[in-house]
Design an enzyme around this catalytic site. Structure first.
Site, PDB file in Angstrom:
ATOM      1  N   ARG A 131     -39.233  15.916   6.172  1.00 22.57           N
ATOM      2  CA  ARG A 131     -40.223  14.858   6.610  1.00 22.57           C
ATOM      3  C   ARG A 131     -39.878  13.781   7.598  1.00 22.57           C
ATOM      4  NH1 ARG A 131     -45.893  13.779   6.769  1.00 22.57           N
ATOM      5  NH2 ARG A 131     -46.246  11.767   5.634  1.00 22.57           N
ATOM      6  N   THR A 422     -52.277  19.261  10.681  1.00 23.01           N
ATOM      7  CA  THR A 422     -51.312  20.020   9.909  1.00 23.01           C
ATOM      8  C   THR A 422     -51.598  21.580  10.156  1.00 23.01           C
ATOM      9  OG1 THR A 422     -51.329  18.226   8.277  1.00 23.01           O
ATOM     10  CG2 THR A 422     -50.299  20.300   7.672  1.00 23.01           C
ATOM     11  N   GLU A 442     -49.279  14.831  12.092  1.00 17.92           N
ATOM     12  CA  GLU A 442     -50.034  13.747  11.449  1.00 17.92           C
ATOM     13  C   GLU A 442     -51.416  13.885  11.880  1.00 17.92           C
ATOM     14  OE1 GLU A 442     -51.826  10.727  11.219  1.00 17.92           O
ATOM     15  OE2 GLU A 442     -51.247   9.990   9.322  1.00 17.92           O
ATOM     16  N   ASP A 462     -48.717   7.184   8.202  1.00 16.29           N
ATOM     17  CA  ASP A 462     -49.111   7.608   6.712  1.00 16.29           C
ATOM     18  C   ASP A 462     -48.392   6.522   5.803  1.00 16.29           C
ATOM     19  OD1 ASP A 462     -50.417   9.718   7.099  1.00 16.29           O
ATOM     20  OD2 ASP A 462     -48.460  11.201   6.676  1.00 16.29           O
ATOM     21  N   SER A 487     -46.889  11.954   1.563  1.00 11.83           N
ATOM     22  CA  SER A 487     -47.779  12.921   2.367  1.00 11.83           C
ATOM     23  C   SER A 487     -48.581  13.422   1.150  1.00 11.83           C
ATOM     24  CB  SER A 487     -46.807  13.953   2.758  1.00 11.83           C
ATOM     25  OG  SER A 487     -47.603  15.307   3.054  1.00 11.83           O
ATOM     26  N   GLY A 510     -55.267  19.671   5.860  1.00 12.81           N
ATOM     27  CA  GLY A 510     -56.521  18.917   5.612  1.00 12.81           C
ATOM     28  C   GLY A 510     -56.417  17.626   5.379  1.00 12.81           C
TER      29      GLY A 510
END
Length: 625
Positions: A131, A422, A442, A462, A487, A510
């Protein structure tokens, strides 16, 4: 459920197809005392990428191995690597690099990923965290404007301010050292060749470009001329597109490893692009890149319906936790008896989602910065008590977060949007090793900043845009230097709880709805006895932290009877054509050592593995015989 921390825009189908699918589907601890204030109602879910149609797909079989991913060119690259004796991890790297080229709006080396790897020989499942991280110069008020109010989402996204330190390559390199078989440099060859020779822009890529054309044009070069025609319109599907700059970048990384990206000329160019943006500069530094480290974490796992051990990504992803919470809540109901695509099943599963999302909004963030009560959130006794809030005759409405075991401090209500653009890939090799990886930049096209042929992420959006909520309580998912944003990515591996054999590998893109897409497929395979493709095909529906239940427009559940039935139970019903999941899954389809058939495949096809790909996107499943 026994749980532990160790662990479309859809084009309406032809009537005949719909009727056939209906027929096929019909055949086939701690208490919740002292609840926490509920989250503020969120807006209806809006995906990061536009829908691009619905193409029915057939289940795929293969004897030796299987790759299921978002683009046929990427899948073929992975299949070829497996045919050369590469491992599942080798194939994943090749697939990802091609996806960077042919699906640049979704993922790439300018972003990050979460990866589950099962080593069959060692009988070990590891969770690799690649990440992105906030720059060292980031502050809690990163997205607070000059007027003291949070920036609008796109005002924060477009430019350098939203760019976090990319984590994908450093994570993949570490995983390759542990689980790779072929040389690192060989895994970049398919993407290099396609970058130099060119590829035909796919319909989905062209639709995605068109949806962001004005923003791409506003950000200027080099993205504008790469994605757009001279008149500012999107390059059409079928257009041959070459990316020699990306080929050169891949060659440098293939020869020099991840250091070629995180140090030297490429790193300097990334930082210059971010910090010298004319209107929205960011705070990324060369030191941030040089000092980035991946994490290896313990997966979060739980047993569902006795036979299955479901494992997912732990915090800072909420995906694995929320999927397990959903299943843990449903463990207390006879879901199989309700059948798919019925009023009762849509109501019940949506109620479970509400309770899971309420906890997610309050408690889940980077565990290196805040205490995440992960074990408590998936505790069977806690979920059994929470399940008592679900009534079959009336919706919960706007949900209230519970108080799981392990909560150590009051938390504020998160206000992040979490709209990751994604992709997901599922791979099993001939030795039984497994990769389930969800990878992201993102929002669609990330920050729209292009460097050396690849796009940079906007992952920092995010985070919550404010550090405290309206009541002044600290928000777990607020911005801090070096922190990883929460996330929803949910790469998942399912095991036979008795034998330890892999039963299924699945996941989806999604945004925040990833949790619902993944859970839907698991419920379809486990409770409703569907094969992997049938489970992926199931209509999408769901709810988050408000009273709205969204139904996939034009699908088998978008009927007057179901809409009216939900409203009678208190739901606010929304029909949406933007539930564009991208599920990619593989299941075991052969006999186990104990003579038992793979429990999740539920199909008569010939092959060791069966693969499914989401009809809402353009991916496929393929393997070697």
């Amino acid at each position: 459920m026994t749980l532990s921390s160790s662990v479309t825009r859809r084009h309406p189908l032809l009537a005949a197809l719909s009727l056939a699918l209906v027929a096929a589907l019909s055949a086939c601890g701690g208490s919740n005392s002292g609840p926490v204030a509920s989250p503020e109602p969120s807006e209806q879910y809006v995906p990061p990428e536009p829908p691009s149609g619905y193409t029915p797909k057939a289940i795929t079989y293969a004897q030796k191995d299987m790759v299921s991913a978002a683009n046929p060119l990427a899948v073929q690259a992975g299949v070829d690597i497996l045919a050369k004796g590469g491992s599942a991890l080798d194939a994943a790297i090749a697939v990802q690099m091609v996806l960077n080229l042919v699906e640049p709006q979704s993922s790439g080396i300018g972003g990050g990923a979460f990866l589950l790897h099962f080593d069959k020989g060692a009988n070990s499942l590891l969770a690799y965290d690649g990440r992105e991280t906030a720059p060292a110069a980031a502050t809690p008020n990163l997205f607070i404007g000059a007027n003291g109010s949070p920036l609008g989402f796109l005002a924060a996204v477009d430019g350098g301010l939203s760019v976090g330190t990319p984590g994908l390559l450093r994570m993949l390199e570490a995983a390759h050292k542990a689980h790779g078989k072929l040389p690192w440099k060989d895994l970049f060859e398919p993407a290099i060749k396609l970058s130099e020779d060119g590829f035909a822009i796919s319909p989905r890529m062209s639709v995605s470009i068109a949806g962001s054309a004005a923003r791409i044009k506003a950000q200027g070069e080099p993205a504008a001329s790469y994605f757009l025609n001279a008149d500012g319109t999107a390059k059409a599907a079928g257009t041959l597109l070459k990316n020699p700059e990306l080929a050169a970048t891949f060659r440098a990384i293939a020869a020099g490893g991840a250091d070629a990206f995180y140090k030297g000329d490429i790193a300097r160019d990334i930082v210059a692009k971010v910090t010298k943006h004319p209107t929205n500069p960011g705070r990324l530094s060369e030191a941030d890149l040089a000092n980035y480290t991946h994490k290896v974490r313990e997966p979060v796992c739980g047993t569902y319906r006795v036979q299955y051990r479901v494992c997912g990504m732990p915090a800072p992803s909420s995906g694995g936790i929320a999927v397990l919470q959903t299943l843990g809540l449903l463990q207390n109901f006879d879901v199989a008896a309700l059948k798919p695509n019925t009023l009762d099943s849509v109501h019940l599963v949506s109620e479970a989602y509400r309770l899971a999302y309420a906890d997610r909004a309050l408690y889940v963030a980077d565990p290196d910065f805040v205490s995440v009560p992960q074990a408590g959130l998936v505790n069977a006794d806690y979920l059994k008590e929470r399940a008592k809030l679900i009534r079959m005759d009336q919706t919960i409405g706007t949900p209230t977060a519970g108080t799981p075991p392990g909560v150590s401090a009051a938390r504020g209500q998160d206000n992040s949007l979490n709209l990751p653009s994604t992709s997901h890939l599922s791979i099993v090799d001939r030795n039984g090793n497994v990769v389930s990886m969800t990878t992201t930049i993102e929002n669609g096209f990330g920050s729209l900043q292009m460097v050396r042929g690849f796009l940079l992420n906007n992952q920092l959006t995010d985070f919550s845009f404010t550090a405290t909520d309206a009541a002044g309580k600290p928000i777990a998912n607020s911005v801090q230097p070096g922190k990883r944003p929460r996330s929803s990515m949910a790469p998942t591996v399912v095991f036979n709880a008795s034998t330890g054999d892999v039963e299924a590998v699945i996941g989806s893109p999604g945004g925040s709805a990833i949790i619902q897409y993944t859970a839907k497929s698991l419920i379809g395979m486990i409770d409703w006895g569907l094969n992997v493709q049938q489970a992926i095909n199931l209509p999408n529906f769901g709810a988050q932290t408000n009273a709205t239940t969204s139904l996939e427009k034009g699908s088998l559940i978008d009927t007057a009877a179901i809409r009216d039935g939900l409203r009678a139970r208190g739901h606010t019903v929304a029909q949406t054509d933007t539930f564009t999941s991208g599920l990619h899954g593989v299941v075991y389809n052969g006999l186990r050592a104990n003579g038992q058939a793979g429990l999740l495949s539920r199909n008569p096809g010939a092959g060791t593995y069966a693969g499914g790909a989401d009809p809402r996107r353009e991916g496929i499943a393929k393997g070697n015989d």
